[in-house]
Scaffold this motif. Structure first.
Motif, PDB file in Angstrom:
ATOM      1  N   ASP A 163      85.213  50.201  -2.369  1.00  0.00           N
ATOM      2  CA  ASP A 163      84.782  50.882  -1.147  1.00  0.00           C
ATOM      3  C   ASP A 163      84.754  49.939   0.052  1.00  0.00           C
ATOM      4  O   ASP A 163      84.897  50.379   1.188  1.00  0.00           O
ATOM      5  N   THR A 164      84.537  48.630  -0.210  1.00  0.00           N
ATOM      6  CA  THR A 164      84.499  47.687   0.910  1.00  0.00           C
ATOM      7  C   THR A 164      85.824  46.970   1.120  1.00  0.00           C
ATOM      8  O   THR A 164      86.087  46.461   2.205  1.00  0.00           O
ATOM      9  N   ASP A 165      86.649  46.886   0.086  1.00  0.00           N
ATOM     10  CA  ASP A 165      87.965  46.246   0.247  1.00  0.00           C
ATOM     11  C   ASP A 165      89.058  47.318   0.136  1.00  0.00           C
ATOM     12  O   ASP A 165      89.719  47.460  -0.899  1.00  0.00           O
TER      13      ASP A 165
ATOM     14  N   TYR B 108      90.145  50.020   5.629  1.00  0.00           N
ATOM     15  CA  TYR B 108      89.439  49.406   6.761  1.00  0.00           C
ATOM     16  C   TYR B 108      89.641  50.222   8.045  1.00  0.00           C
ATOM     17  O   TYR B 108      88.707  50.458   8.800  1.00  0.00           O
TER      18      TYR B 108
END
Ligand SMILES: [Zn+2]
Length: 330
Positions: free
Chosen positions: A198-200, A203
């Motif tokens: 979810d974070t990588d 973007y």
């Protein structure tokens, strides 16, 4: 090895209730069944069908969408080489996108931002075309235009195809205006830099959705149609399970009406993609994504121009265009 992690995670989430092995592309249905729902260009495919299958139909058969022009946009992107976020090649693509869009008379907004990624802080840029409408409300179309960070990966289908479709749609749509505004988003940074999470990943779409939430504009978005991996010679599309079902129904019934039921199939798949960033914020969203787990080249250096069919690009472009007109009539 980031791509393998993403591959594993995404592939793990994929389920097919039925693998339609007999339906590899739509050339077979074009001349096997002289069916009234087939568009006229298919009825001419009585000779040399394998060759014709890869050629784009004339634009007048696909709502003005020019599959040859779209194919040329894929070729241009591939000629720049690998285009991961923060690369010089991606800056060159940003310049190409902006100059093409301006030549079509589009209004273009850009949002340059930096993203903290597992490989460091990277400059990224979202590009957003805004076509005004007569009433409040926005229909959003979108694609990612970055490619996976991997040696020799040029992303003809993954990154290139959907970017080409959105460029060609913008050429047709920027001179028009309909009931609602139409926005066409080109997201940077869809791909994971190391390992899909979810974070990588995603973007650019997360950035755009967050900004539109802050401004309040996100509430105006009536629907978001995302394209990804939409140019393969043997592309098949399955209904993506996290997508808003009413929107998937609209796109799939439009495709069927246009005679494309042989490649827009009714079985389900599941994919994490840029639509998630908007779904999480309550925007009805649908991901039209080719069956990448079975195409044999996904996230490999074999995702090259020879895998791309101008005809598939035209079919997807036509389906997006007609789906948009359906959404404009509601
Ligand atoms: Zn990818």
């Amino acid at each position: 090895m980031g791509s393998y992690s993403k591959s594993f995670l995404r592939a793990a989430a994929i389920t097919f209730s039925l693998m339609p092995l007999g339906l590899t592309g739509c050339k077979a249905s074009g001349h096997d069944s002289p069916n009234a729902s087939q568009p006229p260009f298919m009825s001419t495919a009585s000779s040399a069908p394998s060759q014709l299958a890869e050629e784009a139909p004339p634009p007048e058969k696909t709502g003005g969408f020019d599959g040859k022009r779209a194919f040329a946009h894929v070729g241009k992107q591939v000629s720049l080489g690998p285009r991961p976020s923060g690369s010089r090649a991606l800056t060159q693509l940003q310049d190409y996108l902006q100059s093409e869009l301006k030549s079509y008379g589009c209004n273009v907004d850009t949002d340059a931002f930096t993203a903290d990624t597992p490989v460091g802080r990277l400059p990224m840029k979202n590009i957003l075309v805004k076509i005004p409408g007569e009433k409040p409300g926005v229909i959003l179309l979108g694609t990612h235009y970055d490619t996976l960070l991997k040696e020799n990966f040029v992303g003809a289908d993954d990154g290139g195809s959907s970017t080409a479709v959105m460029l060609e749609l913008a050429r047709l749509l920027c001179p028009q205006h309909g009931k609602y505004s139409v926005w066409v988003a080109f997201f940077d940074g869809e791909e994971a830099m190391k390992s899909w999470s979810d974070t990588d990943s995603r973007y650019g779409s997360r950035q755009m959705a967050a900004r539109l939430s802050t401004s309040g504009d996100i509430k105006k978005i009536r629907a978001f149609l995302l394209a990804d991996i939409v140019g393969g010679r043997k592309a098949l599309f399955h209904r993506e399970s996290s997508s808003t079902s009413a929107l998937v129904d609209l796109v799939w019934s439009t495709a069927a009406k246009l005679g494309y039921a042989a490649i827009f199939l009714n079985d389900m798949t599941s994919a994490e993609d840029d639509h998630d960033s908007f779904l999480k914020r309550g925007v009805p969203s649908a991901d039209v994504i080719g069956d990448f787990t079975n195409n044999g080249y996904w996230h490999t250096p074999q995702d090259s121009l020879d895998k791309i069919s101008p005809r598939t690009l035209a079919i997807v472009g036509h389906t997006f265009l007609e789906s948009l007109y359906q959404l404009q009539s509601k």
